[in-house]
Design an enzyme around this catalytic site. Structure first.
Site, PDB file in Angstrom:
ATOM      1  NE  ARG A  45      -4.234  -1.737   1.946  1.00 36.85           N
ATOM      2  CZ  ARG A  45      -5.096  -2.151   2.855  1.00 36.85           C
ATOM      3  NH1 ARG A  45      -4.871  -1.905   4.144  1.00 36.85           N
ATOM      4  NH2 ARG A  45      -6.193  -2.800   2.509  1.00 36.85           N
ATOM      5  CE  LYS A  96     -16.340 -11.837  10.641  1.00 36.84           C
ATOM      6  NZ  LYS A  96     -16.392 -10.517  11.341  1.00 36.84           N
ATOM      7  N   GLY A 131      -6.435  -6.600   0.388  1.00 39.91           N
ATOM      8  CA  GLY A 131      -6.486  -7.224   1.698  1.00 39.91           C
ATOM      9  C   GLY A 131      -5.709  -8.523   1.792  1.00 39.91           C
ATOM     10  N   GLY A 148     -12.339  -3.970   0.973  1.00 39.58           N
ATOM     11  CA  GLY A 148     -13.700  -3.566   1.312  1.00 39.58           C
ATOM     12  C   GLY A 148     -14.268  -2.563   0.336  1.00 39.58           C
TER      13      GLY A 148
END
Length: 401
Positions: free
Chosen positions: A35, A200, A357, A381
């Site tokens: 990043r 998830k 991520g 996200g």
């Protein structure tokens, strides 16, 4: 959106830049600087034009408290190495140190403000609190540049509110990310294959819903797959399961025709065999067919037959988007599925996007160079919310300007 290429007479001006430097750390050592490197084109261009760079960024979730372990000090050191220039770290965000550092800057100098999330108002739900903090940010710069794509889905003071107070522009990273995501959502070259993983299922159902309308094949692995497997009527032992989402998963399977591709086998371990605090494994790894997972074992990676199935679909694709590992990829014995998907993307001649991520960290940990893929997103996200069709506040405010 206006680009930094549209800025006139930038020499000598102070430019506030929101970057995403939320990098993984082991102690004070950065384990993946992707990043930081992704911000270099924007930072280098602005420095070369004679601007004074005042960088805002966050690390972790200190929840409005000054937490030393979330200091941006390691980031300042690494950024200085990558830029080949001194980077001054202010001791605060909008306090005396920040103002002193900015006041002392010369053209081309770089100041990194301390973690913006040390400020309680940064991510406040109250507009007036965020706006008051944004006004203090605006005192430190003449221009605002948004280059932290990983936070553009957040309505935060350093992302959204400050852009309303000073002239605002998109940095090269944000421009590139938006360009890539548009390519995935507007007439992608087909076949278009999407690979979703991670833990998830609830976090991914909205993107499943939207991508089923666009993608030709939706491959589902990782912990989220077991709720889909349960929805097919199979027992999943003690594997990760979201009982409240079984019905929704069943509906997507029914509506998708043959678009959804699920694992046909799974690597399993004894229940509780993984210590997630130390990422260590006790006991053996077995392979079970997806409809024969023993009750006392849990699926923690896709199996060899699933790898072959997934890789075969990826090999046919002209466009591939991948978000989320296929298993507990931090543990070598449980990283085989994730590695197989990464290798399939690297071997492909398609337009390949790794969705940020954990996936980005995994491919770098496996030793893949960023150039092995068409694009590695810096915002998992944010990428998913864009693909869901949501309005991202940090982009909307740039478009409105």
């Amino acid at each position: 959106m206006k680009s930094i290429d549209d800025i006139k007479d930038i020499a000598g001006k102070s430019v506030l830049i929101r970057c995403d430097f939320n990098v993984p750390l082991h102690g004070d050592r950065i384990t993946d600087d992707g990043r930081i490197r992704a911000a270099l084109p924007t930072l280098t261009a602005l420095r070369s034009a004679g601007a004074k760079l005042v960088i805002m960024a966050h690390l972790g979730r200190p929840k409005g408290q000054v937490v030393p372990q979330y200091s941006l000090a390691p980031v300042a050191v690494r950024l200085s190495e990558l830029l080949g220039a001194d980077v001054t770290l202010a001791a605060d965000v909008v306090g005396p140190s920040a103002h002193q550092c900015v006041a002392a800057m010369k053209d081309g100098d770089v100041t990194l403000l301390e973690n913006v999330r040390f400020e309680p108002a940064e991510d406040s739900k109250t507009d007036s609190e965020r706006e008051a903090l944004a006004a203090q940010y605006a005192e430190l710069g003449d221009i605002f540049v948004s280059d932290g794509f990983g936070v553009v889905h957040r309505k935060q003071a350093s992302v959204y509110d400050v852009a309303k107070l000073v002239p605002c522009y998109a940095g090269y990273l944000v421009e590139r990310e938006v360009s890539v995501l548009r390519k995935l959502t507007v007439q992608p070259e087909r076949p278009y294959v999407v690979v979703l993983g991670g833990a998830k299922v609830a976090d991914k159902l909205a993107v499943v819903d939207n991508l089923l309308k666009v993608a030709d094949c939706l491959i589902i692995g990782g912990g989220m797959a077991y709720t889909f497997v349960k929805a097919e009527g199979h027992e999943v032992g003690s594997s990760l399961l979201d009982p409240e989402k079984i019905e929704a998963c069943a509906t997507y399977i029914e509506q998708s025709g043959d678009k959804i591709l699920l694992p046909v086998d799974s690597r399993t371990v004894a229940s509780g065999a993984i210590d997630f605090a130390t990422m260590t494994l006790k006991g053996d790894v077995q392979v079970s067919d997806i409809d024969a997972i023993p009750g006392d074992r849990e699926g923690v990676d896709i199996g060899p037959k699933s790898e072959q199935s997934f890789v075969a679909q990826i090999a046919k694709a002209k466009t591939v988007f991948w978000n989320g590992p296929m298993g507990v990829s931090e543990i070598a014995e449980l990283a085989e599925g994730t590695k197989a998907v990464a290798q399939a993307l690297a071997d492909s001649s398609a337009f390949t996007v790794v969705g940020g991520g954990d996936s980005a960290a995994a491919v770098r940990a496996f030793g893949f160079d960023d150039s092995a893929f068409s694009h590695i997103s810096t915002g998992g996200g944010a990428s998913l919310e864009y693909l869901e069709g949501k309005t991202l506040p940090g982009l909307a405010v740039l478009e409105e300007a």
